[in-house]
Design a protein around this motif. Sequence first.
Motif, PDB file in Angstrom:
ATOM      1  N   ILE A 221       0.834  -1.206   0.000  1.00  0.00           N
ATOM      2  CA  ILE A 221       0.000   0.000   0.000  1.00  0.00           C
ATOM      3  C   ILE A 221       0.864   1.251   0.000  1.00  0.00           C
ATOM      4  CG2 ILE A 221      -1.673   1.338   1.331  1.00  0.00           C
ATOM      5  CD1 ILE A 221      -2.778  -1.336   2.361  1.00  0.00           C
ATOM      6  N   VAL A 222       1.807   1.280   0.953  1.00  0.00           N
ATOM      7  CA  VAL A 222       2.680   2.454   1.049  1.00  0.00           C
ATOM      8  C   VAL A 222       3.542   2.574  -0.206  1.00  0.00           C
ATOM      9  CG1 VAL A 222       4.542   3.530   2.364  1.00  0.00           C
ATOM     10  CG2 VAL A 222       2.708   2.334   3.560  1.00  0.00           C
ATOM     11  N   GLY A 223       4.048   1.421  -0.678  1.00  0.00           N
ATOM     12  CA  GLY A 223       4.866   1.444  -1.880  1.00  0.00           C
ATOM     13  C   GLY A 223       4.095   1.915  -3.097  1.00  0.00           C
ATOM     14  N   PHE A 224       2.831   1.518  -3.194  1.00  0.00           N
ATOM     15  CA  PHE A 224       1.999   1.954  -4.311  1.00  0.00           C
ATOM     16  C   PHE A 224       1.823   3.473  -4.294  1.00  0.00           C
ATOM     17  CE2 PHE A 224      -2.112   3.343  -5.854  1.00  0.00           C
ATOM     18  CZ  PHE A 224      -2.122   2.845  -7.139  1.00  0.00           C
ATOM     19  N   ILE A 225       1.466   3.993  -3.124  1.00  0.00           N
ATOM     20  CA  ILE A 225       1.266   5.445  -3.012  1.00  0.00           C
ATOM     21  C   ILE A 225       2.567   6.179  -3.291  1.00  0.00           C
ATOM     22  CG2 ILE A 225       0.606   7.320  -1.463  1.00  0.00           C
ATOM     23  CD1 ILE A 225      -1.141   5.278   0.037  1.00  0.00           C
ATOM     24  N   GLN A 226       3.656   5.624  -2.741  1.00  0.00           N
ATOM     25  CA  GLN A 226       4.964   6.245  -2.937  1.00  0.00           C
ATOM     26  C   GLN A 226       5.353   6.257  -4.408  1.00  0.00           C
ATOM     27  OE1 GLN A 226       8.582   6.309  -4.141  1.00  0.00           O
ATOM     28  NE2 GLN A 226       8.621   4.323  -3.163  1.00  0.00           N
ATOM     29  N   ALA A 227       5.130   5.127  -5.084  1.00  0.00           N
ATOM     30  CA  ALA A 227       5.565   5.002  -6.475  1.00  0.00           C
ATOM     31  C   ALA A 227       4.626   5.685  -7.461  1.00  0.00           C
ATOM     32  CB  ALA A 227       5.715   3.525  -6.844  1.00  0.00           C
ATOM     33  N   SER A 229       2.102   8.235  -6.605  1.00  0.00           N
ATOM     34  CA  SER A 229       1.480   9.508  -6.222  1.00  0.00           C
ATOM     35  C   SER A 229       1.641  10.552  -7.318  1.00  0.00           C
ATOM     36  CB  SER A 229       2.092  10.025  -4.916  1.00  0.00           C
ATOM     37  OG  SER A 229       3.506  10.123  -5.023  1.00  0.00           O
ATOM     38  N   ASP A 230       2.747  10.476  -8.050  1.00  0.00           N
ATOM     39  CA  ASP A 230       2.958  11.418  -9.148  1.00  0.00           C
ATOM     40  C   ASP A 230       1.917  11.222 -10.241  1.00  0.00           C
ATOM     41  OD1 ASP A 230       4.231   8.935  -9.377  1.00  0.00           O
ATOM     42  OD2 ASP A 230       5.511   9.649 -10.999  1.00  0.00           O
ATOM     43  N   ASN A 231       1.669   9.964 -10.621  1.00  0.00           N
ATOM     44  CA  ASN A 231       0.653   9.681 -11.650  1.00  0.00           C
ATOM     45  C   ASN A 231      -0.737  10.109 -11.197  1.00  0.00           C
ATOM     46  OD1 ASN A 231       1.914   7.948 -13.959  1.00  0.00           O
ATOM     47  ND2 ASN A 231       2.810   7.143 -12.075  1.00  0.00           N
ATOM     48  N   ILE A 232      -1.044   9.845  -9.933  1.00  0.00           N
ATOM     49  CA  ILE A 232      -2.359  10.213  -9.399  1.00  0.00           C
ATOM     50  C   ILE A 232      -2.551  11.716  -9.443  1.00  0.00           C
ATOM     51  CG2 ILE A 232      -3.810  10.179  -7.338  1.00  0.00           C
ATOM     52  CD1 ILE A 232      -2.366   7.536  -6.584  1.00  0.00           C
ATOM     53  N   LEU A 233      -1.512  12.463  -9.048  1.00  0.00           N
ATOM     54  CA  LEU A 233      -1.627  13.921  -8.998  1.00  0.00           C
ATOM     55  C   LEU A 233      -1.588  14.545 -10.387  1.00  0.00           C
ATOM     56  CD1 LEU A 233       0.536  14.734  -5.851  1.00  0.00           C
ATOM     57  CD2 LEU A 233      -1.937  14.895  -6.087  1.00  0.00           C
ATOM     58  N   VAL A 234      -0.821  13.964 -11.296  1.00  0.00           N
ATOM     59  CA  VAL A 234      -0.790  14.501 -12.666  1.00  0.00           C
ATOM     60  C   VAL A 234      -2.190  14.500 -13.252  1.00  0.00           C
ATOM     61  CG1 VAL A 234      -0.040  14.080 -15.034  1.00  0.00           C
ATOM     62  CG2 VAL A 234       1.609  13.950 -13.188  1.00  0.00           C
ATOM     63  N   GLY A 235      -2.885  13.360 -13.162  1.00  0.00           N
ATOM     64  CA  GLY A 235      -4.234  13.262 -13.719  1.00  0.00           C
ATOM     65  C   GLY A 235      -5.223  14.149 -13.015  1.00  0.00           C
ATOM     66  N   GLY A 236      -5.137  14.196 -11.667  1.00  0.00           N
ATOM     67  CA  GLY A 236      -6.102  14.980 -10.906  1.00  0.00           C
ATOM     68  C   GLY A 236      -5.886  16.480 -11.034  1.00  0.00           C
ATOM     69  N   MET A 237      -4.613  16.901 -11.062  1.00  0.00           N
ATOM     70  CA  MET A 237      -4.309  18.333 -11.090  1.00  0.00           C
ATOM     71  C   MET A 237      -4.213  18.905 -12.498  1.00  0.00           C
ATOM     72  SD  MET A 237      -1.396  18.418  -8.078  1.00  0.00           S
ATOM     73  CE  MET A 237      -1.147  20.194  -8.204  1.00  0.00           C
ATOM     74  N   LEU A 364       7.728   7.992   1.077  1.00  0.00           N
ATOM     75  CA  LEU A 364       6.422   8.611   0.855  1.00  0.00           C
ATOM     76  C   LEU A 364       6.357   9.996   1.491  1.00  0.00           C
ATOM     77  CD1 LEU A 364       3.499   8.390  -0.144  1.00  0.00           C
ATOM     78  CD2 LEU A 364       2.931   7.264   2.022  1.00  0.00           C
ATOM     79  N   PHE A 365       6.860  10.118   2.707  1.00  0.00           N
ATOM     80  CA  PHE A 365       6.839  11.405   3.388  1.00  0.00           C
ATOM     81  C   PHE A 365       7.747  12.432   2.716  1.00  0.00           C
ATOM     82  CE2 PHE A 365       4.999   9.028   6.970  1.00  0.00           C
ATOM     83  CZ  PHE A 365       4.003   9.924   7.346  1.00  0.00           C
ATOM     84  N   ILE A 366       8.730  11.945   2.004  1.00  0.00           N
ATOM     85  CA  ILE A 366       9.598  12.852   1.238  1.00  0.00           C
ATOM     86  C   ILE A 366       8.929  13.254  -0.070  1.00  0.00           C
ATOM     87  CG2 ILE A 366      11.786  13.028  -0.014  1.00  0.00           C
ATOM     88  CD1 ILE A 366      12.974  11.093   2.061  1.00  0.00           C
ATOM     89  N   LYS A 367       8.304  12.291  -0.725  1.00  0.00           N
ATOM     90  CA  LYS A 367       7.823  12.499  -2.092  1.00  0.00           C
ATOM     91  C   LYS A 367       6.559  13.344  -2.188  1.00  0.00           C
ATOM     92  CE  LYS A 367       6.595   9.950  -6.279  1.00  0.00           C
ATOM     93  NZ  LYS A 367       6.395   8.617  -6.892  1.00  0.00           N
ATOM     94  N   ILE A 368       5.555  13.061  -1.345  1.00  0.00           N
ATOM     95  CA  ILE A 368       4.255  13.739  -1.484  1.00  0.00           C
ATOM     96  C   ILE A 368       4.374  15.254  -1.441  1.00  0.00           C
ATOM     97  CG2 ILE A 368       1.988  14.071  -0.421  1.00  0.00           C
ATOM     98  CD1 ILE A 368       2.145  11.516  -1.934  1.00  0.00           C
ATOM     99  N   PRO A 369       5.038  15.842  -0.423  1.00  0.00           N
ATOM    100  CA  PRO A 369       5.160  17.312  -0.412  1.00  0.00           C
ATOM    101  C   PRO A 369       5.924  17.839  -1.626  1.00  0.00           C
ATOM    102  CG  PRO A 369       5.753  16.387   1.730  1.00  0.00           C
ATOM    103  CD  PRO A 369       5.653  15.246   0.767  1.00  0.00           C
TER     104      PRO A 369
END
Length: 478
Positions: A221-227, A229-237, A364-369
Amino acid sequence: MNHKKQALSGGKWMSMSTAISTLFQFGQVAVLARLLEPSVFGIVSVSTLMIAFFSIFANLGFSNSIIYKQEEDRQVLSTIYLLNLALGLIIGIVVFFSWPLVVGYYKEPRLEQVIKLSSLYFIIVYFGQIYLFLLQKELRFKSVASIDITGTVVGSIITVALAYNGYAELSLIIGQLAQQAIKSLLQVVYGASLFSPVLKFDLSLIKDHLRFGLYNVGDGIVGFIQANSDNILVGGMLGVKQLGYYTLASQLAVFPISRLSPIVLQVAYPILARFKGDTNELKKSYLTILDLLSYVNLPLLAGLFITADSVVPLFYGPGWEPTILLIRIFVFVSLFTFLSNPLFTLAFSKGQPKLLFFLNVITLFIKIPLVYFFAQQWGVIGIASAFLVATMANLLINFRIVYSLIGSFLGEFSQNIVKPIVFCLVMVGAISLYKSYADSINVINISVEVAMGALIYIGLTFRYKYSLNELKTLGKAT
């Protein structure tokens, strides 16, 4: 057959499988890029993300636990098999009815049909998956390779045929489902001699597997979000069109490496699990894996970096120019990623999958912000750059964990990686010089660039790393 010969044989078959699969994937994307608009790739990327996320729960890490424990008990395997089938059905239903949420987040009505079709994946994949785990455990990589090649070829043909007939985003989803259906069927056929399920469902029998799998799920789960999160935010933003550019760049720069590295890891893990208590052997194997990955992956990445401005317009056609800079950023993401991957073999061979979980939490804590801030400033390029910074941080922490498992290794690693880096620099310099004189983009020039780079790198490798006699000896060993 000893462990070295098993590894060489397995590596040969998995290399063949990966080469063919990568070739078909590259050809498929090249054709589809001329048939489909960028937003289609973005839409399908959303479906791929959902499949990857929900697969975490259905798998429960049983592949790793079966191999680690060298599980053979028929009742235990039957319980795992039935549990996976039940979870696959439940998850398929959840995915099917999640389409309103997905459509709402991405603001893209075309996602409804895509998500509904994607739900079938979970009903298909788990019929054969346990047989795949057992084939890997028994080191039957020839069968694994045959399954992968057949599925890839069939899936690619169906995808391209449907795209030509106007199915747009549905062509990719249907092709993916057809590919997985073929694989599941063949997994059962090839693995039938290793396991025939009985009507036995007793969770008490698989307590150890479930306990082993908890960290796998948490890490997944954490690895998925970590890996992702960029794709999720690109599409959403930024919308599905920008996600399409981002996805294509990632497929070109990351997909081949993500396919090549697991060849070594997939072959190495079942073997290393058999002498998990020998730290010295694990250290030697880890350094050997890093060395092999470096010699295979570095020239591909260096070549892609220097030829990206020729490859994109030539193979994908007009309209895909925004992917060039993204590809060059992803080259370094791939570099840091393949150097990080061998920790997998160490963590599971040592029976400590929790280390991967903690690594992904920190990353994950490094990447999201970073992703959010960089996206606000520089859009899709900013998100790719944030991914790069987070991946580099992941590698540094990764190496610290490796040190805790096997002791000092950086000195030997540094000595090993110097040669392929120098070979790549020579290769890139020669290609750059040629490009300065051959200023037109055509098939002949790109072919010359690729051939020149390959000859230089292979020639230097033969001269300063492996002799032809050594390679012939390795070939005979397989």
